[in-house]
Structures are given as structure tokens and as C-alpha cells.
Motif scaffolding. Structure first.
Motif, PDB file in Angstrom:
ATOM      1  N   MET A   1       0.837  -1.209   0.000  1.00 26.05           N
ATOM      2  CA  MET A   1       0.000   0.000   0.000  1.00 26.05           C
ATOM      3  C   MET A   1       0.869   1.256   0.000  1.00 26.05           C
ATOM      4  SD  MET A   1      -3.189   0.768  -0.111  1.00 26.05           S
ATOM      5  CE  MET A   1      -4.247   2.194   0.130  1.00 26.05           C
ATOM      6  N   ARG A   2       1.914   1.212   0.804  1.00 28.54           N
ATOM      7  CA  ARG A   2       2.808   2.360   0.865  1.00 28.54           C
ATOM      8  C   ARG A   2       3.541   2.533  -0.450  1.00 28.54           C
ATOM      9  NH1 ARG A   2       5.640   1.802   6.875  1.00 28.54           N
ATOM     10  NH2 ARG A   2       3.723   2.166   8.089  1.00 28.54           N
ATOM     11  N   ARG A   3       3.943   1.405  -1.053  1.00 29.30           N
ATOM     12  CA  ARG A   3       4.624   1.510  -2.345  1.00 29.30           C
ATOM     13  C   ARG A   3       3.709   2.109  -3.396  1.00 29.30           C
ATOM     14  NH1 ARG A   3       7.941  -4.227  -2.887  1.00 29.30           N
ATOM     15  NH2 ARG A   3       9.385  -3.861  -1.121  1.00 29.30           N
ATOM     16  N   LEU A   4       2.421   1.741  -3.353  1.00 25.34           N
ATOM     17  CA  LEU A   4       1.472   2.273  -4.314  1.00 25.34           C
ATOM     18  C   LEU A   4       1.291   3.777  -4.143  1.00 25.34           C
ATOM     19  CD1 LEU A   4      -0.513   1.661  -6.579  1.00 25.34           C
ATOM     20  CD2 LEU A   4      -2.274   1.199  -4.836  1.00 25.34           C
ATOM     21  N   ASN A   5       1.177   4.225  -2.908  1.00 23.02           N
ATOM     22  CA  ASN A   5       1.039   5.657  -2.657  1.00 23.02           C
ATOM     23  C   ASN A   5       2.297   6.422  -3.074  1.00 23.02           C
ATOM     24  OD1 ASN A   5      -1.523   5.272  -1.619  1.00 23.02           O
ATOM     25  ND2 ASN A   5      -0.777   5.029   0.496  1.00 23.02           N
ATOM     26  N   ARG A   6       3.463   5.785  -2.815  1.00 24.25           N
ATOM     27  CA  ARG A   6       4.711   6.434  -3.210  1.00 24.25           C
ATOM     28  C   ARG A   6       4.798   6.537  -4.729  1.00 24.25           C
ATOM     29  NH1 ARG A   6       9.959   3.848  -0.704  1.00 24.25           N
ATOM     30  NH2 ARG A   6       8.762   4.445   1.160  1.00 24.25           N
ATOM     31  N   LYS A   7       4.343   5.491  -5.420  1.00 26.61           N
ATOM     32  CA  LYS A   7       4.387   5.520  -6.883  1.00 26.61           C
ATOM     33  C   LYS A   7       3.448   6.585  -7.438  1.00 26.61           C
ATOM     34  CE  LYS A   7       4.129   2.457 -10.854  1.00 26.61           C
ATOM     35  NZ  LYS A   7       3.854   1.055 -11.331  1.00 26.61           N
ATOM     36  N   LYS A   8       2.258   6.711  -6.849  1.00 25.89           N
ATOM     37  CA  LYS A   8       1.331   7.757  -7.286  1.00 25.89           C
ATOM     38  C   LYS A   8       1.924   9.152  -7.058  1.00 25.89           C
ATOM     39  CE  LYS A   8      -2.980   5.159  -6.655  1.00 25.89           C
ATOM     40  NZ  LYS A   8      -4.261   5.118  -5.923  1.00 25.89           N
ATOM     41  N   THR A   9       2.589   9.291  -5.915  1.00 26.78           N
ATOM     42  CA  THR A   9       3.205  10.597  -5.619  1.00 26.78           C
ATOM     43  C   THR A   9       4.294  10.940  -6.631  1.00 26.78           C
ATOM     44  OG1 THR A   9       2.755  10.250  -3.266  1.00 26.78           O
ATOM     45  CG2 THR A   9       4.371  11.957  -3.848  1.00 26.78           C
ATOM     46  N   LEU A  10       5.121   9.932  -6.978  1.00 27.60           N
ATOM     47  CA  LEU A  10       6.163  10.172  -7.968  1.00 27.60           C
ATOM     48  C   LEU A  10       5.583  10.510  -9.329  1.00 27.60           C
ATOM     49  CD1 LEU A  10       8.734   7.371  -7.022  1.00 27.60           C
ATOM     50  CD2 LEU A  10       8.917   9.821  -6.583  1.00 27.60           C
ATOM     51  N   ASN A  11       4.517   9.803  -9.712  1.00 29.10           N
ATOM     52  CA  ASN A  11       3.883  10.103 -11.000  1.00 29.10           C
ATOM     53  C   ASN A  11       3.313  11.516 -11.019  1.00 29.10           C
ATOM     54  OD1 ASN A  11       4.513   7.569 -12.000  1.00 29.10           O
ATOM     55  ND2 ASN A  11       2.585   6.663 -11.269  1.00 29.10           N
ATOM     56  N   LEU A  12       2.717  11.911  -9.893  1.00 31.03           N
ATOM     57  CA  LEU A  12       2.172  13.268  -9.813  1.00 31.03           C
ATOM     58  C   LEU A  12       3.276  14.318  -9.911  1.00 31.03           C
ATOM     59  CD1 LEU A  12      -0.246  15.127  -9.359  1.00 31.03           C
ATOM     60  CD2 LEU A  12       0.103  14.882  -6.882  1.00 31.03           C
ATOM     61  N   MET A  13       4.414  14.070  -9.269  1.00 29.42           N
ATOM     62  CA  MET A  13       5.515  15.012  -9.335  1.00 29.42           C
ATOM     63  C   MET A  13       6.093  15.080 -10.748  1.00 29.42           C
ATOM     64  SD  MET A  13       5.605  16.344  -6.414  1.00 29.42           S
ATOM     65  CE  MET A  13       7.120  17.257  -6.587  1.00 29.42           C
ATOM     66  N   LYS A  14       6.106  13.929 -11.452  1.00 32.20           N
ATOM     67  CA  LYS A  14       6.586  13.931 -12.836  1.00 32.20           C
ATOM     68  C   LYS A  14       5.676  14.746 -13.736  1.00 32.20           C
ATOM     69  CE  LYS A  14       9.063   9.522 -12.701  1.00 32.20           C
ATOM     70  NZ  LYS A  14       9.121   8.152 -13.260  1.00 32.20           N
ATOM     71  N   GLU A  15       4.356  14.676 -13.478  1.00 36.05           N
ATOM     72  CA  GLU A  15       3.424  15.455 -14.287  1.00 36.05           C
ATOM     73  C   GLU A  15       3.576  16.957 -14.044  1.00 36.05           C
ATOM     74  OE1 GLU A  15      -0.439  14.056 -13.460  1.00 36.05           O
ATOM     75  OE2 GLU A  15      -0.160  12.084 -14.416  1.00 36.05           O
ATOM     76  N   LEU A  16       4.041  17.326 -12.853  1.00 39.01           N
ATOM     77  CA  LEU A  16       4.239  18.743 -12.535  1.00 39.01           C
ATOM     78  C   LEU A  16       5.606  19.268 -12.950  1.00 39.01           C
ATOM     79  CD1 LEU A  16       2.661  18.889  -8.947  1.00 39.01           C
ATOM     80  CD2 LEU A  16       1.630  19.628 -11.110  1.00 39.01           C
ATOM     81  N   ASP A  17       6.425  18.423 -13.558  1.00 36.51           N
ATOM     82  CA  ASP A  17       7.773  18.832 -13.957  1.00 36.51           C
ATOM     83  C   ASP A  17       7.696  19.900 -15.049  1.00 36.51           C
ATOM     84  OD1 ASP A  17      10.414  19.076 -14.385  1.00 36.51           O
ATOM     85  OD2 ASP A  17      10.735  17.082 -15.239  1.00 36.51           O
ATOM     86  N   ALA A  18       8.216  21.076 -14.724  1.00 35.50           N
ATOM     87  CA  ALA A  18       8.230  22.175 -15.701  1.00 35.50           C
ATOM     88  C   ALA A  18       9.498  22.190 -16.531  1.00 35.50           C
ATOM     89  CB  ALA A  18       8.080  23.515 -14.975  1.00 35.50           C
ATOM     90  N   PHE A  19      10.391  21.263 -16.255  1.00 33.57           N
ATOM     91  CA  PHE A  19      11.653  21.181 -16.987  1.00 33.57           C
ATOM     92  C   PHE A  19      11.812  19.773 -17.550  1.00 33.57           C
ATOM     93  CE2 PHE A  19      12.065  24.041 -13.374  1.00 33.57           C
ATOM     94  CZ  PHE A  19      12.377  25.240 -13.998  1.00 33.57           C
ATOM     95  N   PRO A  20      11.049  19.432 -18.580  1.00 36.92           N
ATOM     96  CA  PRO A  20      11.141  18.081 -19.146  1.00 36.92           C
ATOM     97  C   PRO A  20      12.504  17.852 -19.782  1.00 36.92           C
ATOM     98  CG  PRO A  20       9.811  19.480 -20.556  1.00 36.92           C
ATOM     99  CD  PRO A  20      10.078  20.266 -19.308  1.00 36.92           C
ATOM    100  N   LYS A  21      12.978  16.638 -19.673  1.00 40.02           N
ATOM    101  CA  LYS A  21      14.280  16.262 -20.223  1.00 40.02           C
ATOM    102  C   LYS A  21      14.101  15.687 -21.616  1.00 40.02           C
ATOM    103  CE  LYS A  21      15.894  17.284 -16.189  1.00 40.02           C
ATOM    104  NZ  LYS A  21      14.600  17.601 -15.571  1.00 40.02           N
ATOM    105  N   VAL A  22      14.949  16.121 -22.529  1.00 39.31           N
ATOM    106  CA  VAL A  22      14.920  15.642 -23.911  1.00 39.31           C
ATOM    107  C   VAL A  22      16.013  14.599 -24.068  1.00 39.31           C
ATOM    108  CG1 VAL A  22      15.110  16.292 -26.339  1.00 39.31           C
ATOM    109  CG2 VAL A  22      14.067  17.865 -24.693  1.00 39.31           C
ATOM    110  N   PRO A  23      15.703  13.412 -24.578  1.00 38.34           N
ATOM    111  CA  PRO A  23      16.754  12.395 -24.784  1.00 38.34           C
ATOM    112  C   PRO A  23      17.854  12.923 -25.682  1.00 38.34           C
ATOM    113  CG  PRO A  23      14.570  11.428 -25.018  1.00 38.34           C
ATOM    114  CD  PRO A  23      14.359  12.892 -24.936  1.00 38.34           C
TER     115      PRO A  23
END
Length: 377
Positions: A1-23
Motif C-alpha cells: 500500500m505504501r509503495r502504491l502511494n509512493r508511486k502515485k506521488t512520484l507520477n504526480l511530481m513527474k506530471e508537474l515537472d516544468a523542466f522536461p528532459k529531452v533524450p
């Protein structure tokens, strides 16, 4: 359960990234881009160094207000040499309140030789040079304020030679405390004596042939004595052309509070105008021979404060420099590439001109030849 919440939090932070990285595989580099980047980095480094120098520097801030202190005493610091023997001259102050301050209250009469030694002449020449530069460049006064209590003393150095010449002049030096009203400090013939209508000088016993009010002002200031501060009359030397000659100095004194990172003091600045004339009663030039310094106190007070750029402001300006140069060079590089591509494309299209192609029926076609496949089927 904790891993799932942590994964959701990371996904949310990735969506808020204003500095996307270009390969890196999608990044295209060019020689022009490298040149522009080199120019941008060089400009950033240069402006960063210049901004750091501005951050280290300080400046003087001037504020003006009404001087409300009229009860305290005003100190006058005096160091004047007159080309007459000490028993022939007297100095005192008389203000508008008809209060007389005798020289015995703080002045010393010292017999000296009027002519300076070689080292003293060099000191006087340098001081006069500084005075001339101060009149041309007023910003040098800020440098003098910053160097107070730090620079070398501005007092006249002692004689380095043991002169055998008998003293022919009188050095009057020390300080006096007077009321903060307009007054007149003067040096004239004879010692001052009290008088019901003011004061007088015993000049009857001094011969007119011994009058010589050639003088040198080594130092004259008002308020607290601050080493390193150069005043307008320091280093002034006047040579009398006649026995009966009057020298007048009209002084306006401005109370000043000085606050720097080195000192905090209350002193006075002043401006001065000079006038001299020969006393000749037959020609209508009346007066008394001597040196007269008429001073007046300004009702305004100046507060001089040394200020420094805050560190947070330095960081903001530094970020503005770096970000502004990167953005500007990126825009200029993109615009330059666009213009170059447009010009190159037009040049390339202009090289393909229309040609006449003969047809089997005897007619000609002005259309461009169509490319054919070299492979035969």
C-alpha cells in the motif's frame, strides 16, 4: 500500500515537472550553436565578474533634514601660521550674540619659521593638488569619506632640518568652542581686550612697518576632528603685497553626520569664498588689516551613510544576467538559422531554371524534366 502511494506521488511530481528532459538522441548539435554557446558563456563570465565588483563596492547616500540642535557648542579646529611675531598678533572669536571667545581658551602661540622645509613644501604641493582635483571631481569626496581614519594624517609634518634661522612667524593652533550662531574668527594686530561695546586690540604699540599678514592655513575645520578628511582651506597660502592688507574668508558651515563601515562621527562640512584688499583710507578702502573668517551655520543637516548592495539583490541580478543571456542568445541563434535557411533555400531553388525539352511530334515543352529511374525493368 505504501509503495502504491509512493508511486502515485512520484507520477504526480513527474506530471508537474516544468523542466522536461529531452533524450540525447533527439538533440541535434551544430557548429553555429557551439559558437553562440561559447560567446554566451564568455559574456556570462565577464558580466558575473563585473557584477561581483559592483557588489563589493559601496556608495555614499546623502539625506537632508533640519538641524534642531542649537544648544550645543561648535568646535573650531585651527592651525594657521602668520608671518609676524607672536607678541604682535592676537586671535579671538566674536559671534552675533556679542559673545567673545579669547584665544587663551584653547589656542597656542608658537614661534616658528614661516618658510617651509623641502619636505613640508612637498606636502603642501600635494595637498594643493588634491584640493584642485576635489574642485573638478566632486565624487572624490566620497572616497575621502570612506578612507577617514584609514588614510595618512593630513597634518603638516614636522621640519626634518634643524634650521638655525630665528623664528619670524607665529603658528596659532588648537581649538575653540563657540555658540552655534554666526560669528567672526579673526587674527589682527595686538592682543584682544574686553570692551563694553564688543572688544578691541592693543595695536597702538605695533609699528605699521612690521605688519605682514602673509599666512598659511595648514588646517581649518569645524566639529569633531577626523583624520584623513581634507577641508577646503587646508594647504592655502596667501602672500601679502602691502603692509595694510585685509584677507577675508566667508564660510558657510553645514552640520554633517558621517556613518561609514569604519567610523560614525558628527562633523561639519563647509564652503568658502575668498576676498582680499589693501586698506587705504584715502582711496575709500576702509577696514582693519588682518585675517577675518566670517562663518555662518546652515539650518540644514546632512547625513552621509555608506551603503552596500544586499546579498539577495546580488543573487537576483546574477540570475537575471545568466537567464537573460541564455534566452537572448537562443532567440538570436534561432532567428539567424531561420534567415540563413530561407536565403539558402531560395538560392538552391534559383539554380533550377526551366529548360526546353523536344517532343516526338516536333513541339517543345518548357516544363522541368521529371526525374527518371535509372533502373530498367
Amino acid at each position: 500500500m505504501r509503495r502504491l502511494n509512493r508511486k502515485k506521488t512520484l507520477n504526480l511530481m513527474k506530471e508537474l515537472d516544468a523542466f522536461p528532459k529531452v533524450p540525447e538522441s533527439y538533440v541535434e548539435t551544430s557548429a553555429s550553436g557551439g559558437t553562440v554557446s561559447l560567446i554566451a558563456f564568455t559574456t556570462i563570465a565577464f558580466l558575473t565578474v563585473m557584477e561581483f565588483m559592483v557588489y563589493r563596492d559601496t556608495w555614499m547616500k546623502y539625506e537632508y533634514e533640519v538641524d534642531k540642535d542649537f544648544t550645543s557648542k561648535l568646535r573650531i579646529n585651527i592651525d594657521i601660521t602668520v608671518a609676524m611675531r607672536c607678541q604682535y598678533v592676537g586671535a579671538d572669536v566674536l559671534d552675533l550674540a556679542e559673545t567673545m571667545v579669547a584665544s587663551a581658551d584653547g589656542l597656542i602661540y608658537e614661534p616658528v619659521v614661516f618658510e617651509l622645509s623641502p619636505q613640508q613644501k612637498e606636502w603642501q604641493r600635494m595637498l594643493q593638488l588634491i584640493q584642485s582635483r576635489l574642485q573638478e571631481e566632486h565624487s572624490l569626496q566620497d572616497v575621502i569619506f570612506k578612507s577617514a581614519f584609514k588614510s595618512a594624517s593630513t597634518a603638516l609634518p614636522p621640519r626634518e632640518d634643524n634650521s638655525l634661522q630665528s623664528p619670524d612667524a607665529c603658528r596659532i593652533h588648537g581649538h575653540l568652542y563657540v555658540n552655534k550662531v554666526a560669528g567672526n574668527f579673526h587674527i589682527t594686530v595686538g592682543k584682544a581686550i574686553p570692551h563694553p561695546r564688543g572688544h578691541a586690540h592693543l595695536a597702538a604699540l605695533v609699528s605699521h612697518e612690521s605688519y605682514n599678514f602673509s599666512h598659511r592655513i595648514d588646517h581649518l575645520s569645524f566639529g569633531e576632528l577626523i583624520p584623513g578628511i581634507i577641508n577646503p582651506l587646508d594647504g592655502t597660502e596667501k602672500i601679502a603685497s602691502d603692509h595694510n592688507q585685509m584677507f577675508q574668508y566667508f564660510i558657510t558651515v553645514v552640520p554633517t553626520k558621517l556613518h561609514t563601515y569604519k567610523i560614525s562621527a558628527e562633523t561639519h562640512q563647509f564652503s568658502v569664498t575668498e576676498r582680499e584688499r589693501v586698506i587705504n583710507h584715502a582711496a575709500g578702502s576702509h577696514g582693519v588689516s588682518g585675517i577675518f573668517m566670517k562663518y555662518d551655520i546652515s539650518s540644514l543637516m546632512v547625513t552621509v551613510t555608506e551603503e552596500h548592495m544586499p546579498f539577495w539583490q546580488f543573487l537576483v541580478r546574477l540570475c537575471g544576467i545568466i537567464g537573460g543571456i541564455f534566452s537572448t542568445t537562443g532567440i538570436l541563434h534561432g532567428f539567424g538559422r531561420f534567415v540563413a535557411e530561407v536565403i539558402f533555400c531560395r538560392f538552391r531553388l534559383g539554380s533550377y531554371r526551366s529548360t526546353s525539352v523536344p517532343l516526338p511530334d516536333g513541339h517543345t515543352s518548357n516544363h522541368l524534366p521529371r526525374s527518371t529511374d535509372n533502373n530498367t525493368h
